[in-house]
Design a protein around this motif. Structure first.
Motif, mmCIF file in Angstrom:
data_model
loop_
_atom_site.group_PDB
_atom_site.id
_atom_site.type_symbol
_atom_site.label_atom_id
_atom_site.label_comp_id
_atom_site.label_asym_id
_atom_site.label_seq_id
_atom_site.Cartn_x
_atom_site.Cartn_y
_atom_site.Cartn_z
ATOM 1 N N GLN A 169 42.662 -28.975 56.529
ATOM 2 C CA GLN A 169 41.969 -29.423 55.112
ATOM 3 C C GLN A 169 41.016 -28.564 54.796
ATOM 4 O O GLN A 169 40.174 -29.187 54.531
ATOM 5 C CB GLN A 169 42.367 -30.787 54.221
ATOM 6 C CG GLN A 169 43.435 -31.033 54.727
ATOM 7 C CD GLN A 169 44.667 -31.018 54.052
ATOM 8 O OE1 GLN A 169 44.595 -30.985 53.250
ATOM 9 N NE2 GLN A 169 45.912 -30.721 54.588
ATOM 10 N N ALA A 170 40.903 -27.272 54.294
ATOM 11 C CA ALA A 170 39.951 -26.680 53.690
ATOM 12 C C ALA A 170 39.755 -26.197 51.802
ATOM 13 O O ALA A 170 41.435 -25.862 51.714
ATOM 14 C CB ALA A 170 39.997 -24.924 54.041
ATOM 15 N N GLY A 171 38.766 -26.501 51.481
ATOM 16 C CA GLY A 171 38.078 -25.568 50.064
ATOM 17 C C GLY A 171 38.639 -24.771 50.430
ATOM 18 O O GLY A 171 38.084 -23.607 50.619
ATOM 19 N N LEU A 172 38.688 -23.949 49.075
ATOM 20 C CA LEU A 172 38.442 -22.561 48.317
ATOM 21 C C LEU A 172 37.045 -22.049 48.727
ATOM 22 O O LEU A 172 36.908 -20.773 48.872
ATOM 23 C CB LEU A 172 38.958 -22.634 46.760
ATOM 24 C CG LEU A 172 39.196 -21.144 46.924
ATOM 25 C CD1 LEU A 172 40.613 -20.987 46.960
ATOM 26 C CD2 LEU A 172 39.266 -20.706 44.929
ATOM 27 N N SER A 173 36.408 -22.669 48.066
ATOM 28 C CA SER A 173 34.619 -22.390 48.371
ATOM 29 C C SER A 173 34.379 -23.062 49.711
ATOM 30 O O SER A 173 33.425 -22.296 50.310
ATOM 31 C CB SER A 173 34.626 -21.911 47.459
ATOM 32 O OG SER A 173 33.807 -23.239 46.597
ATOM 33 N N GLY A 174 34.401 -24.089 49.833
ATOM 34 C CA GLY A 174 34.110 -25.032 50.768
ATOM 35 C C GLY A 174 34.822 -26.225 51.030
ATOM 36 O O GLY A 174 35.430 -26.783 49.910
ATOM 37 N N THR A 175 34.362 -26.966 51.532
ATOM 38 C CA THR A 175 34.449 -28.543 52.139
ATOM 39 C C THR A 175 33.815 -29.293 52.857
ATOM 40 O O THR A 175 32.633 -28.845 53.431
ATOM 41 C CB THR A 175 35.205 -28.100 53.981
ATOM 42 O OG1 THR A 175 36.974 -27.094 53.165
ATOM 43 C CG2 THR A 175 36.158 -29.764 53.244
ATOM 44 N N VAL A 176 33.274 -30.445 51.477
ATOM 45 C CA VAL A 176 32.632 -31.836 51.814
ATOM 46 C C VAL A 176 33.146 -32.399 53.043
ATOM 47 O O VAL A 176 34.209 -33.378 52.543
ATOM 48 C CB VAL A 176 32.232 -32.580 50.524
ATOM 49 C CG1 VAL A 176 31.339 -32.941 51.439
ATOM 50 C CG2 VAL A 176 31.590 -31.339 49.706
ATOM 51 N N ASP A 177 32.618 -33.359 53.837
ATOM 52 C CA ASP A 177 33.550 -34.206 55.130
ATOM 53 C C ASP A 177 32.222 -35.335 54.528
ATOM 54 O O ASP A 177 31.119 -35.373 55.697
ATOM 55 C CB ASP A 177 33.062 -33.529 56.342
ATOM 56 C CG ASP A 177 33.903 -34.360 57.227
ATOM 57 O OD1 ASP A 177 34.681 -35.764 56.798
ATOM 58 O OD2 ASP A 177 34.409 -33.781 58.376
ATOM 59 N N LEU A 178 32.439 -36.126 54.277
ATOM 60 C CA LEU A 178 31.564 -37.383 54.787
ATOM 61 C C LEU A 178 32.086 -38.233 55.662
ATOM 62 O O LEU A 178 32.547 -38.371 56.284
ATOM 63 C CB LEU A 178 32.159 -38.438 53.352
ATOM 64 C CG LEU A 178 32.332 -37.803 51.675
ATOM 65 C CD1 LEU A 178 32.550 -39.008 51.106
ATOM 66 C CD2 LEU A 178 30.892 -37.055 51.717
ATOM 67 N N LEU A 179 30.952 -38.602 56.271
ATOM 68 C CA LEU A 179 30.866 -39.265 57.312
ATOM 69 C C LEU A 179 30.452 -40.700 57.673
ATOM 70 O O LEU A 179 29.486 -41.058 57.082
ATOM 71 C CB LEU A 179 30.011 -38.318 59.152
ATOM 72 C CG LEU A 179 30.262 -36.786 58.667
ATOM 73 C CD1 LEU A 179 28.657 -35.821 59.509
ATOM 74 C CD2 LEU A 179 31.753 -35.949 58.613
ATOM 75 N N THR A 180 30.960 -41.454 58.022
ATOM 76 C CA THR A 180 30.507 -42.719 57.947
ATOM 77 C C THR A 180 30.022 -42.844 59.646
ATOM 78 O O THR A 180 30.459 -42.133 60.524
ATOM 79 C CB THR A 180 32.122 -44.006 57.308
ATOM 80 O OG1 THR A 180 32.902 -43.629 58.312
ATOM 81 C CG2 THR A 180 31.731 -43.308 56.225
ATOM 82 N N ARG A 181 29.501 -44.643 59.488
ATOM 83 C CA ARG A 181 29.436 -45.275 61.286
ATOM 84 C C ARG A 181 30.529 -45.403 61.691
ATOM 85 O O ARG A 181 31.183 -45.996 61.142
ATOM 86 C CB ARG A 181 28.173 -46.165 60.971
ATOM 87 C CG ARG A 181 26.766 -45.310 60.797
ATOM 88 C CD ARG A 181 25.350 -46.071 60.585
ATOM 89 N NE ARG A 181 24.538 -45.226 60.761
ATOM 90 C CZ ARG A 181 23.929 -44.400 59.968
ATOM 91 N NH1 ARG A 181 24.138 -44.989 58.594
ATOM 92 N NH2 ARG A 181 22.611 -43.743 59.840
ATOM 93 N N ARG A 182 31.040 -44.976 63.146
ATOM 94 C CA ARG A 182 31.624 -46.300 64.238
ATOM 95 C C ARG A 182 30.238 -47.077 65.304
ATOM 96 O O ARG A 182 29.486 -46.641 65.550
ATOM 97 C CB ARG A 182 32.436 -44.951 64.241
ATOM 98 C CG ARG A 182 33.649 -44.759 63.248
ATOM 99 C CD ARG A 182 34.489 -43.949 64.260
ATOM 100 N NE ARG A 182 35.421 -43.208 63.396
ATOM 101 C CZ ARG A 182 35.294 -41.927 63.122
ATOM 102 N NH1 ARG A 182 35.972 -41.333 64.509
ATOM 103 N NH2 ARG A 182 36.943 -42.097 62.513
ATOM 104 N N PRO A 183 30.903 -47.974 65.509
ATOM 105 C CA PRO A 183 30.416 -48.663 66.426
ATOM 106 C C PRO A 183 29.833 -47.874 67.582
ATOM 107 O O PRO A 183 28.677 -48.499 68.430
ATOM 108 C CB PRO A 183 30.820 -50.169 66.338
ATOM 109 C CG PRO A 183 32.421 -48.888 66.347
ATOM 110 C CD PRO A 183 32.328 -48.790 65.286
ATOM 111 N N PHE A 184 30.671 -47.379 68.578
ATOM 112 C CA PHE A 184 30.402 -46.456 69.754
ATOM 113 C C PHE A 184 29.312 -45.459 69.629
ATOM 114 O O PHE A 184 28.562 -44.927 70.368
ATOM 115 C CB PHE A 184 31.422 -45.384 69.934
ATOM 116 C CG PHE A 184 32.524 -47.144 70.597
ATOM 117 C CD1 PHE A 184 32.522 -48.291 71.152
ATOM 118 C CD2 PHE A 184 33.893 -46.079 71.387
ATOM 119 C CE1 PHE A 184 33.042 -48.464 71.821
ATOM 120 C CE2 PHE A 184 33.956 -47.122 71.697
ATOM 121 C CZ PHE A 184 34.276 -48.348 71.899
#
Length: 1022
Positions: A169-184
């Motif tokens: 899944q990629a945007g026309l000019s860019g892609t924003v990937d939001l990152l949450t924490r995981r326990p590991f």
């Protein structure tokens, strides 16, 4: 430190066929990269000191180091932001933090960062931990808007500027990937973190609470994490200038029988000097004193000033559960939930036209621009003289309830050192429900509507038979609006100012509820990704994805029934009409639905009560408004309208939610995609390189349900829903992507990338309804209503956004927290969406029979354009250069973006129009200090002017621009104890005003004023 590059020889073919792992990755110091690292690995996991698992890297320098590490080890061109600590992104909101990245531009809403562009384009895809994210603010749109998402729940974000083929899944000019924490991602054992803070705004003058916390347990074989954030914020901003109802062009000239718009004012007095032809006939009026009648002036429909308080109650919860089932299998389950209720409460005033077509605004100071429109010399206006035919105070409340849920279940399988795979399923749903309510007082007596000061609302039904008998008689007073300084200044006669302080001189004019929009959407997808290491130098990646998405938008107005049974109109024997604008100036005499009294006179719609009527007790207040020369004014308290439906019914019971068919639609969409990639590492021309390339194939099918809109109904009510039109579309896109990186030296890396990208349109552009205009043909018996024209908000035949992207960059790594980079980019957009008139042969007359082609004003596929630019950035820490002591605590993070867009269009001044919402220049500069437990940061953001709209109010080339903006923010924190931190933050320290104009800088449009905001809080972690 290993460079994560294998120096094995490889065929040159690898350069063209190479492909990347699924997502960007970061490499801890001294380790080789994990090519199947998930996105959160990029910035979430801090380096740990030893087996004790104690986290030792936090703060500004560590955050900068992790972001640089992501960029250095990524398989394509990326940028990253990283949290300085648990619950602490660098700025107040995600959008504010993202704007510090080169090429990212944002717009502010109520002073907080909102909508996001990348490289001047809004067609940006948002991911959550590497898969598509469905947010409540993007149910029907492509552009990200993060105002409803608590920033404290994220460990960071990655911005992909050049995609790999595996980024499904990629945007026309860019892609924003939001990152949450995981326990590991966290240390072994128990992790606790919490923060509490208070926010204060210098306009709202109110303290707003905010809390967040995290609980996590990691036993290495099992992990559980829950984090939550809650805030109850009050945000203030103000507005003054021309209201966005639009403008018109008024001219001095005409014919002998129609001598121009400024021939006669609303008071019946000629305006300007008469200009006569050789026969002595008046052919126009010279308004600006230049001796002719050949001028046209930009005339607004309304001037306004208001204060707005935005209240946001926002809740976010993130939960993650992980199991290390065995050495080869890891199971991860995530849930992300947000809920926000927002009230935009506005109190203000309006100078209005009476009938929206007249010209009560006489240009008293103007300038000839040299442009010619319709044969007239176009003038900008700096000062308007106003006849005061309609001066109103008003209140307006928008309530937006939004909610989103996103779930992920994924199984990672590491079958061997050479084969890895991931199977993943996601589900998300979101809703956004906007309700509007409006109430208006007038200080006039109503005589300008031809009622001679007397309304016609029967006292037996609860209204006064007279309208505002103590209101001022129209045209008896004059006012001015002066924009010459760039800041609107209002001047009123003293007698009028005195009158505004008497609540009994106000009369209720209008109550309405329109432009209400309810949106619901959901998404689900299944995907599988695998990577096979064919040799030490070559890896092959492949995968597939199946996803479905549905959207439903319901737009409506609240209409009220009037006078049922009070009419003998044979066309409406039951009596009663549905009315949208419940107002004294709405005369219920339309023959389709007339309501007459015993004498045959039409009633008016709306109570005609004065402001001191007992019914308004407790819900009317006096407000200061943000414009020079403006008096304190009374209006209804916007909080009284928080429940729009209840407020409407308290005055006019039995309100009905009447659908607006043109803005109501539904879409179901299915996408099947797959990719194949090869990545290679080796040495070429004596330089180590890493390359990847491949192709993603996406098949898209969707069905659009549009409404056919019948004749508009009387009294502002939308046309009836005359049926549905279904359109099915299918298209397939082949999207290649290639990336290569050379290690020119141990510190210098050169990159190049090419990709073809595709992004779906905003769904309204496909689904907006068809509004048909009918004309009666009396040659038939009975008369026939024939389709003559139509307007369509959407066009399902439009193609998605497509572009070819090229870029090249140099990255010079001078230390763990230091980097200098420069890059160029080129984006060729295949087509833009434009307004045009087409003909259709499938539109029936009102009896269902198709008889002719009908011209339709709609959106169509337009020409393409190019966007090119330069990005330069520097992140520097003096400690990386061996500077010790106090000076070693300083660092800088600065960047500059040049973005040049060519749409092929010009405005009325002859200037080339840039891409909409794009700024040619952007500068970010942050100076920070971190030493002795103290962290401070001062950050500056500059955007040059941007194009808001190309054809304001429908006039071709009358472009709306925003002037350059400068924002200054600051933060400070101190580690009182190793576990306890005190912190403060300030945003918009200079109280920046956002100013807008129409094509010519001296044609001021309006301005937004945002408040300064201050935060003080305490954070604890264990």
């Amino acid at each position: 430190m290993n460079r994560a590059i294998l120096y094995a020889a490889a065929s040159p073919l690898v350069i063209g066929m190479a492909s990347t792992a699924a997502l960007a990755q970061a490499v801890p110091v001294g380790n080789t990269p994990d090519v199947n690292a998930t996105p959160q690995d990029a910035v979430a996991a801090p380096t740990q000191s030893d087996d004790s698992g104690e986290i030792v890297v936090t703060g500004i320098r560590a955050s900068q180091a992790r972001s640089i590490e992501v960029k250095r080890n990524a398989d394509s061109v990326v940028e990253a932001i990283s949290a300085q600590d648990i619950g602490k992104l660098p700025d107040v909101t995600i959008s504010d933090s993202l704007q510090r990245i080169p090429g990212v531009q944002i717009r502010r809403e109520a002073g907080e960062g909102g909508a996001v562009n990348i490289r001047g384009l809004p067609q940006v895809t948002t991911l959550l931990n590497g898969e598509q994210f469905l947010g409540a603010n993007s149910v029907t749109t492509v552009q990200p808007n993060f105002t409803d998402i608590p920033s404290q729940l994220f460990s960071g974000a990655t911005v992909f500027k050049s995609p790999t083929a595996s980024l499904q899944q990629a945007g026309l000019s860019g892609t924003v990937d939001l990152l949450t924490r995981r326990p590991f991602d966290l240390k072994r054992g128990l992790t606790l973190s919490a923060a509490a803070e208070a926010q204060y705004g210098d306009q709202t003058e109110k303290f707003s609470p905010s809390v967040n916390g995290l609980v996590a347990y990691n036993s290495e074989g099992f992990g559980l994490l829950v984090s939550a954030a809650y805030s109850d914020l009050s945000l203030g901003n103000s507005f003054r200038g021309i209201q966005d109802y639009g403008v018109s062009l008024r001219n001095e000239g005409g014919s002998a029988t129609n001598p121009g718009d400024f021939a006669v004012g609303n008071n019946g007095v000629s305006r300007g000097t008469a200009v006569r032809n050789g026969a002595g006939q008046i052919v126009g009026y010279d308004v600006n004193g230049d001796g002719d009648a050949n001028d046209a002036f930009i005339t607004p429909q309304s001037h306004t000033a208001w204060n707005r308080i935005t209240d946001r109650k926002r809740l976010g919860i993130n939960a993650s559960l992980q199991f290390q089932l065995n050495d080869a299998l890891r199971l991860t389950a995530d849930g992300f939930y947000t809920k926000q209720t927002q009230y935009d409460r506005t109190a203000g005033f309006q100078f209005q036209n009476v009938d929206w077509l007249s010209s009560p605004y006489l240009p008293s100071a103007s300038r000839d621009t040299g442009a010619v429109v319709g044969g007239y010399n176009l003038n900008t206006v700096q000062t308007y003289a106003y006849d005061l035919p309609s001066f109103d105070s008003y209140a307006e409340t928008f309530r937006v309830k939004s909610e989103s849920q996103n779930y992920n279940l994924q199984l990672d399988w590491e079958a061997s050192d050479r084969f890895k795979a991931t199977v993943r399923g996601i589900y998300g749903k979101a809703s956004r429900k906007l309700d509007q309510s409006y109430a208006q007082f007038s200080l006039t007596d109503g005589s300008q509507w031809g009622y001679a000061g007397v309304g016609n609302y029967p006292a037996s039904l609860g209204g006064d038979v007279r309208f505002n008998p103590t209101g001022y008689r129209v045209f008896s007073q004059k006012a001015t609006v002066d924009y010459s300084s760039g800041e609107p200044v209002f001047t009123f006669p003293q007698a009028f100012l005195d009158q505004t302080q008497n609540l009994g001189r106000y009369g209720l004019k209008t109550i309405s509820s329109e432009n209400n929009v309810y949106q619901d959407g959901d998404i689900w997808a299944l995907r599988a990704d695998a990577e096979w290491e064919a040799s030490d130098a070559i890896k092959v990646s492949f995968g597939g994805r199946y996803g479905e998405r549905s959207v439903d938008q319901f737009s409506f107005e609240r209409v009220s029934p009037f006078y049922a049974g009070n009419t003998d109109n044979p066309a409406n024997p039951a009596g009663g009409c549905l009315v949208k604008w419940k107002a004294f100036d709405v005369n219920l005499g339309d023959p389709k639905c007339s309501v007459l009294d015993a004498s045959g006179n039409a009633y008016t719609a709306g109570y005609t009560r004065q402001g001191n009527d007992p019914r308004f007790a407790g819900i009317v207040k006096q407000y200061d408004l943000p414009a020079a020369g403006t008096p304190k004014l009374y209006t209804i308290d916007p909080k009284a309208m928080d429940d729009s439906e209840a407020f409407q019914n308290s005055f006019y019971p039995g309100s009905i939610n009447n659908v607006n068919p043109a803005d109501s639609f539904s879409i179901t969409l299915r996408q099947i995609s797959g990719y194949g990639q090869v990545s290679g590492e080796g040495e070429l021309l004596g330089m180590p390189f890493r390359a990847n390339g491949g192709v993603r194939v996406v098949n898209t099918r969707f069905t659009v349900r549009q409404n056919v809109v019948g004749d508009p109904q009387p009294y502002g009510v939308s046309g009836v829903d005359a049926g549905d039109v279904f359109t099915k579309r299918e298209f397939t896109d082949f999207l290649p992507a290639f990336n290569i990186a050379f290690d020119v030296t141990d510190k210098l890396r050169a990159r190049a990338a090419y990709a073809r990208t595709m992004t779906l349109l905003d769904f309204l552009q496909w689904g907006g309804g068809l509004n048909v205009g009918y004309a009666i043909n009396t040659a038939f018996n009975p008369p026939r209503f024939e389709a003559t024209t139509a307007n369509s908000r959407g066009n399902p035949q439009l193609n998605p956004w497509r572009a070819d992207n090229l870029e090249a960059s140099l990255e010079y790594y001078t230390g763990r927290s230091s980097l200098v980079a420069a890059g160029v980019f080129y984006i060729n957009v295949a087509s833009f969406i434009e307004n045009a008139t087409i003909t259709r042969d499938d539109i029936p007359d009102n009896d269902g029979v198709i008889r002719r082609t009908v011209p339709v004003n709609t959106v169509v596929q337009g020409k393409g354009g190019t966007l090119k630019g330069l990005e330069v950035s520097a992140r520097q820490s003096l400690a990386d250069y061996g500077v010790d002591g106090f000076l070693g605590g300083f660092g800088v993070d600065a960047n500059y973006t040049l973005s040049l867009g060519d749409t092929g269009r010009t405005d009325l001044a002859g200037n080339d129009q840039p891409f909409q919402d794009n700024s040619r220049h952007q500068v970010n500069a942050a100076l920070w200090f971190e030493k002795y437990g103290l962290q401070t940061r001062v950050a500056y953001n500059y955007r040059s002017k941007r194009l808001v709209s190309s054809d304001y109010s429908g006039f071709t080339g009358l472009a709306q621009y925003q002037q350059p903006t400068n924002y200054l923010d600051a933060s400070i924190s101190y580690d009182l104890l190793p576990q306890i931190t005190l912190y403060g933050q300030a945003s918009n320290l200079t109280a920046e005003t956002e100013r807008y104009y129409l094509t010519f800088p001296d044609q001021v449009l309006n301005e937004n004023i945002y408040e300064r905001r201050f935060i003080a809080g305490v954070r604890a972690k264990f």
